[in-house]
Design a protein around this motif. Sequence first.
Motif, mmCIF file in Angstrom:
data_model
loop_
_atom_site.group_PDB
_atom_site.id
_atom_site.type_symbol
_atom_site.label_atom_id
_atom_site.label_comp_id
_atom_site.label_asym_id
_atom_site.label_seq_id
_atom_site.Cartn_x
_atom_site.Cartn_y
_atom_site.Cartn_z
ATOM 1 N N LEU A 222 22.189 -44.841 -9.220
ATOM 2 C CA LEU A 222 21.931 -44.343 -7.889
ATOM 3 C C LEU A 222 20.301 -43.820 -7.827
ATOM 4 N N PRO A 223 20.022 -44.673 -6.967
ATOM 5 C CA PRO A 223 18.549 -44.054 -6.434
ATOM 6 C C PRO A 223 18.282 -42.833 -6.180
ATOM 7 N N LEU A 224 17.175 -42.931 -7.088
ATOM 8 C CA LEU A 224 16.230 -41.381 -7.602
ATOM 9 C C LEU A 224 15.478 -40.908 -5.767
ATOM 10 N N GLY A 225 15.288 -40.270 -5.211
ATOM 11 C CA GLY A 225 14.458 -39.588 -4.563
ATOM 12 C C GLY A 225 14.521 -39.604 -3.631
ATOM 13 N N ARG A 226 15.880 -39.678 -3.045
ATOM 14 C CA ARG A 226 16.218 -38.718 -1.617
ATOM 15 C C ARG A 226 17.467 -37.620 -1.693
ATOM 16 N N LEU A 227 18.339 -37.167 -2.603
ATOM 17 C CA LEU A 227 18.867 -36.143 -2.965
ATOM 18 C C LEU A 227 18.581 -35.237 -4.266
ATOM 19 N N PHE A 228 18.001 -36.239 -4.734
ATOM 20 C CA PHE A 228 16.971 -35.998 -6.279
ATOM 21 C C PHE A 228 16.391 -36.330 -6.783
ATOM 22 N N ALA A 229 15.215 -36.487 -8.108
ATOM 23 C CA ALA A 229 15.001 -37.417 -8.743
ATOM 24 C C ALA A 229 15.354 -36.807 -10.365
ATOM 25 N N ALA A 230 14.484 -37.106 -11.045
ATOM 26 C CA ALA A 230 14.450 -37.183 -12.546
ATOM 27 C C ALA A 230 13.665 -36.922 -13.438
ATOM 28 N N VAL A 231 13.577 -35.884 -14.340
ATOM 29 C CA VAL A 231 12.360 -35.562 -14.829
ATOM 30 C C VAL A 231 12.957 -36.436 -16.308
ATOM 31 N N ARG A 232 12.519 -37.447 -17.127
ATOM 32 C CA ARG A 232 12.762 -38.059 -18.529
ATOM 33 C C ARG A 232 11.980 -37.416 -19.638
ATOM 34 N N ILE A 233 12.676 -36.983 -20.443
ATOM 35 C CA ILE A 233 12.351 -36.317 -21.724
ATOM 36 C C ILE A 233 12.806 -36.498 -22.905
ATOM 37 N N GLU A 234 12.074 -37.410 -23.589
ATOM 38 C CA GLU A 234 12.028 -37.965 -24.960
ATOM 39 C C GLU A 234 13.372 -36.998 -25.920
ATOM 40 N N GLU A 235 14.436 -37.680 -26.613
ATOM 41 C CA GLU A 235 15.300 -36.519 -26.930
ATOM 42 C C GLU A 235 14.531 -35.798 -28.665
ATOM 43 N N ARG A 236 13.512 -36.605 -29.355
ATOM 44 C CA ARG A 236 13.324 -35.651 -29.758
ATOM 45 C C ARG A 236 12.576 -34.203 -29.656
ATOM 46 N N LEU A 237 12.129 -34.255 -28.775
ATOM 47 C CA LEU A 237 11.120 -33.400 -27.967
ATOM 48 C C LEU A 237 12.410 -32.025 -27.052
ATOM 49 N N VAL A 238 14.003 -32.629 -26.746
ATOM 50 C CA VAL A 238 14.796 -31.772 -27.252
ATOM 51 C C VAL A 238 15.515 -30.917 -27.946
ATOM 52 N N HIS A 239 15.301 -31.746 -28.331
ATOM 53 C CA HIS A 239 16.573 -30.909 -30.030
ATOM 54 C C HIS A 239 15.170 -30.068 -30.528
ATOM 55 N N ALA A 240 13.621 -30.527 -30.490
ATOM 56 C CA ALA A 240 13.272 -29.745 -31.736
ATOM 57 C C ALA A 240 12.758 -28.171 -30.320
ATOM 58 N N ALA A 241 13.250 -28.321 -29.460
ATOM 59 C CA ALA A 241 13.181 -27.526 -28.450
ATOM 60 C C ALA A 241 13.967 -26.244 -28.519
ATOM 61 N N ALA A 242 15.859 -27.130 -28.644
ATOM 62 C CA ALA A 242 16.621 -26.752 -28.817
ATOM 63 C C ALA A 242 17.394 -25.745 -30.622
ATOM 64 N N GLY A 243 16.042 -26.809 -31.500
ATOM 65 C CA GLY A 243 16.212 -26.128 -32.788
ATOM 66 C C GLY A 243 17.741 -26.924 -33.124
ATOM 67 N N SER A 244 18.602 -27.917 -32.687
ATOM 68 C CA SER A 244 19.504 -27.745 -33.084
ATOM 69 C C SER A 244 19.140 -29.988 -32.378
ATOM 70 N N VAL A 245 20.396 -30.759 -33.323
ATOM 71 C CA VAL A 245 21.185 -32.389 -32.820
ATOM 72 C C VAL A 245 22.380 -32.008 -32.114
ATOM 73 N N GLU A 246 22.798 -30.673 -32.190
ATOM 74 C CA GLU A 246 24.555 -31.157 -32.073
ATOM 75 C C GLU A 246 24.573 -31.230 -30.613
ATOM 76 N N PRO A 247 25.261 -31.696 -29.906
ATOM 77 C CA PRO A 247 25.504 -31.520 -28.879
ATOM 78 C C PRO A 247 25.948 -29.944 -27.700
ATOM 79 N N GLU A 248 26.382 -29.393 -28.424
ATOM 80 C CA GLU A 248 27.338 -28.181 -27.606
ATOM 81 C C GLU A 248 26.033 -27.867 -27.865
ATOM 82 N N SER A 249 25.247 -27.082 -28.979
ATOM 83 C CA SER A 249 23.912 -26.721 -29.259
ATOM 84 C C SER A 249 23.262 -26.687 -28.475
ATOM 85 N N VAL A 250 23.310 -27.912 -28.065
ATOM 86 C CA VAL A 250 21.794 -28.437 -26.872
ATOM 87 C C VAL A 250 21.921 -28.309 -25.597
#
Length: 148
Positions: free
Chosen positions: A17-45
């Motif tokens: 899907l093209p970005l910029g019309r209905l929505f845009a996105a912010v790409r975040i490295e997985e390691r940053l998200v997992h560190a913020a969540a304190g977990s690598v488990e999909p449900e916990s994240v």
Amino acid sequence: MPGRALSEWSTWTVALLPLGRLFAAVRIEERLVHAAAGSVEPESVADYLAGRLQLGPVIHDSGNRHYYALVPPDAGPDVEQPGVQHLGVDTWLGVPRPDRTQPPGTYWSVAPRSPACLCHLADVADVADTGRARLAALTAVRGTEAAG
């Protein structure tokens, strides 16, 4: 575009899907998200992201190790920092079928509630900042342990 997306979803698990019309996105490295969540488990994240991003939609591309928080199309690239990139006009994003809410592959970590419900850019930046701070603290602790 909706017809094309439906066709792609019926054949594959994602549609480009093209970005910029209905929505845009912010790409975040997985390691940053997992560190913020304190977990690598999909449900916990997913629980962490749903709470922190006020149920805004988030895609996880486990193959490329990135999360994509969907934000309003007019949200600027103010969030750009190491490990974080704003994606807008002239960018296409692989968006999973609405029913793809579990790994493997590309799936909704936080499924969209409605087309109007998107993540707030400040909240997305806070997730990245939290992850970066937790990784820095972990690195400092490991450095102290190695020196001591």
